[in-house]
Design a protein around this motif. Structure first.
Motif, short mmCIF file in Angstrom:
data_model
loop_
_atom_site.label_atom_id
_atom_site.label_comp_id
_atom_site.label_asym_id
_atom_site.label_seq_id
_atom_site.Cartn_x
_atom_site.Cartn_y
_atom_site.Cartn_z
N ASN A 49 5.59 -5.87 -11.27
CA ASN A 49 6.53 -6.40 -11.06
C ASN A 49 7.38 -7.25 -10.54
OD1 ASN A 49 7.55 -4.87 -8.72
ND2 ASN A 49 7.21 -2.89 -10.35
N TRP A 50 8.55 -7.13 -10.62
CA TRP A 50 8.63 -8.91 -9.70
C TRP A 50 8.38 -8.61 -8.21
CZ3 TRP A 50 13.04 -9.34 -6.21
CH2 TRP A 50 13.60 -8.43 -6.15
N LYS A 51 8.93 -7.77 -8.18
CA LYS A 51 8.50 -6.91 -6.50
C LYS A 51 7.62 -7.32 -5.66
CE LYS A 51 13.04 -4.33 -6.45
NZ LYS A 51 13.53 -3.15 -6.35
N ILE A 52 6.56 -6.88 -6.59
CA ILE A 52 4.87 -6.74 -6.39
C ILE A 52 4.12 -8.28 -6.44
CG2 ILE A 52 3.27 -6.19 -6.90
CD1 ILE A 52 3.76 -3.24 -8.01
N ALA A 53 4.97 -8.91 -7.04
CA ALA A 53 4.69 -10.21 -6.44
C ALA A 53 5.45 -11.04 -6.00
CB ALA A 53 5.62 -11.26 -8.79
N ALA B 64 1.16 -1.17 0.31
CA ALA B 64 -0.05 -0.40 -0.30
C ALA B 64 0.71 1.36 0.05
CB ALA B 64 -1.17 0.25 1.37
N GLU B 65 1.93 1.50 1.37
CA GLU B 65 2.52 2.84 0.72
C GLU B 65 3.55 2.85 0.03
OE1 GLU B 65 4.75 2.97 5.07
OE2 GLU B 65 3.16 3.38 6.05
N LYS B 66 4.25 1.80 -0.16
CA LYS B 66 5.53 2.17 -1.61
C LYS B 66 5.33 1.35 -3.04
CE LYS B 66 10.33 0.36 -2.26
NZ LYS B 66 11.43 0.29 -2.12
N TYR B 67 3.90 0.90 -3.32
CA TYR B 67 3.46 0.34 -4.31
C TYR B 67 1.86 1.22 -4.90
CZ TYR B 67 7.66 -1.54 -4.81
OH TYR B 67 9.36 -2.36 -4.77
N LYS B 68 0.89 1.09 -3.74
CA LYS B 68 -0.08 1.70 -4.01
C LYS B 68 -1.31 0.84 -4.43
CE LYS B 68 1.65 6.24 -2.74
NZ LYS B 68 1.67 6.35 -1.72
N VAL B 69 -0.25 0.24 -4.37
CA VAL B 69 -1.73 -1.56 -3.98
C VAL B 69 -2.38 -1.97 -3.23
CG1 VAL B 69 -1.46 -3.79 -4.64
CG2 VAL B 69 -0.12 -1.76 -5.87
N ASN B 70 -3.93 -1.50 -3.09
CA ASN B 70 -4.73 -1.83 -2.05
C ASN B 70 -5.52 -3.24 -2.65
OD1 ASN B 70 -4.04 0.61 0.01
ND2 ASN B 70 -3.99 1.18 -1.41
N THR B 71 -5.62 -4.16 -2.70
CA THR B 71 -6.13 -5.39 -3.08
C THR B 71 -6.69 -6.52 -1.90
OG1 THR B 71 -4.54 -5.76 -4.27
CG2 THR B 71 -5.68 -4.62 -5.43
#
Length: 375
Positions: A258-262, A64-71
């Motif tokens: 990207n590979w970090k999010i995965a 949420a904080e670094k990649y703005k992913v809220n799922t």
């Protein structure tokens, strides 16, 4: 003369030794009751679950904080899919009444309700952070513990002693200390857009968690762990998949993979899968209430890791909070709860032996009348 010298002014007084002996016997009793293999194993298993919850919290916050992913629903969906691929498939290859199709034919609607409660509990707690404050979530989330105890009282027929209520109060005092440390450390920087809605979501989510945990304890102790995980994997996948398409399809489409999010998604699913896999094991050894008291330390583990990952400020109150929660947890585990026996009917049941005896007596009583009529 020797007896007099031993009790003289220079010798030990018998009255002075009694308090020391009483204190020593009390310490030995406490040591024998607290430091047992069962309690140490319960503490270790509970903290293992806390670390799993800590892993899910850290990976979600990092996304949420670094990649703005809220799922949150998509993350839960991946966990249910993994449960489905492992435990539901295993359940499908069982034989007899433990087979997946046989369970679906007899109890499909019960497991739909269980899956709905578990999915929505996860979603409502995460959703509440958008409306209310961190303090409200941490405090109101504890509402699930008294709800869980009440449900265990009526459904599982668990009976508590005074020390169990004292232990729960001690644990909640430790949570209050943790919240105070958050406020002093400046982590309470989100006022929320609608606090009332957020608080209601937390209370609903905590209550649904309690319902899910009580059902889990009943199924694990009365039926099997495989049945619980297999059916939850099946209906959890279906329910979360439908809800995912309704509420989070835009958020999923906006992810720049990207590979970090995965890797973060994989770490989250691994921690959540371990939590769901090992929690039935711990609940079977202890109880759902004991497990929920033990995992109160999960927020503290997240705070300790946040000191290095998110530059949180350290406070001595965090150590105090952890100690108080652990003391309450050990107090709760030191005395086992008992299960009330179902009330037996006061009307004696007629058995086949009783009916036969009744017929024999009627036959004996009517025999003289038959003989007199024949004469």
């Amino acid at each position: 003369m020797e007896a007099e010298s031993s009790s003289g002014p220079g010798g030990p007084q018998p009255g002075a030794l009694q308090p020391a002996r009483a204190l020593g016997s009390l310490l030995l009793k406490i040591r024998g009751k607290v430091f047992t293999w069962h309690i140490l194993k319960t503490i270790a298993l509970g903290q293992m679950l806390s670390l799993c919850i800590c892993g899910t919290a850290i990976t979600s916050q990092y996304l949420a904080e670094k990649y703005k992913v809220n799922t949150p629903m998509f993350q839960s969906f991946l966990n249910y899919c993994l449960l489905f691929l492992i435990y539901t498939v295993m359940l499908a290859f069982q034989s007899g009444s433990d087979n997946l199709l046989d369970i679906l034919r007899r109890k499909w609607w019960k497991y739909i309700l269980l899956g709905l409660a578990d999915v929505e509990a996860n979603y409502l707690i995460v959703k509440a952070y958008q409306y209310t404050t961190l303090t409200s979530v941490q405090l109101l989330d504890c509402f699930g513990i008294p709800v869980l105890m009440a449900l265990s009282w009526f459904i599982l027929r668990a009976r508590y002693r005074v020390i169990h209520f004292i232990a729960v109060c001690v644990c909640l005092l430790g949570v209050g200390t943790m919240v105070g440390a958050d406020i002093l450390a400046g982590r309470e920087d989100n006022s929320g857009s609608d606090v009332l809605i957020g608080d209601i979501l937390v209370l609903l989510g905590a209550s649904l968690y309690a319902v899910s945990n009580v059902c889990e304890e009943y199924i694990v102790k009365k039926l099997s762990r495989l049945e619980f995980l297999g059916m939850l994997g099946l209906f959890g996948t279906i329910i979360s998949g439908i809800q995912l398409l309704v509420v989070e399809y835009k958020d999923m489409a906006s992810i720049h993979w990207n590979w970090k999010i995965a890797l973060l998604f994989m770490a989250f699913v691994f921690c959540m899968f371990c939590l769901y896999t090992f929690m039935p094991v711990v609940i079977k050894v202890t109880s759902a209430t004991s497990v929920n008291l033990g995992i109160l330390t999960a927020d503290l583990y997240s705070l300790f890791f946040g000191l290095f990952l998110f530059s949180y400020k350290f406070s001595v109150l965090y150590i105090l909070s952890f100690t108080v929660i652990m003391v309450g947890f050990i107090l709760y585990c030191s005395t086992p709860t008992r299960t009330a026996e179902p009330a037996e009917s006061s009307v004696p049941q007629l058995t086949s032996i009783g009916i036969d005896n009744l017929g024999l007596k009627l036959e004996e009583s009517s025999l003289p009348e038959i003989q007199s009529a024949a004469l």
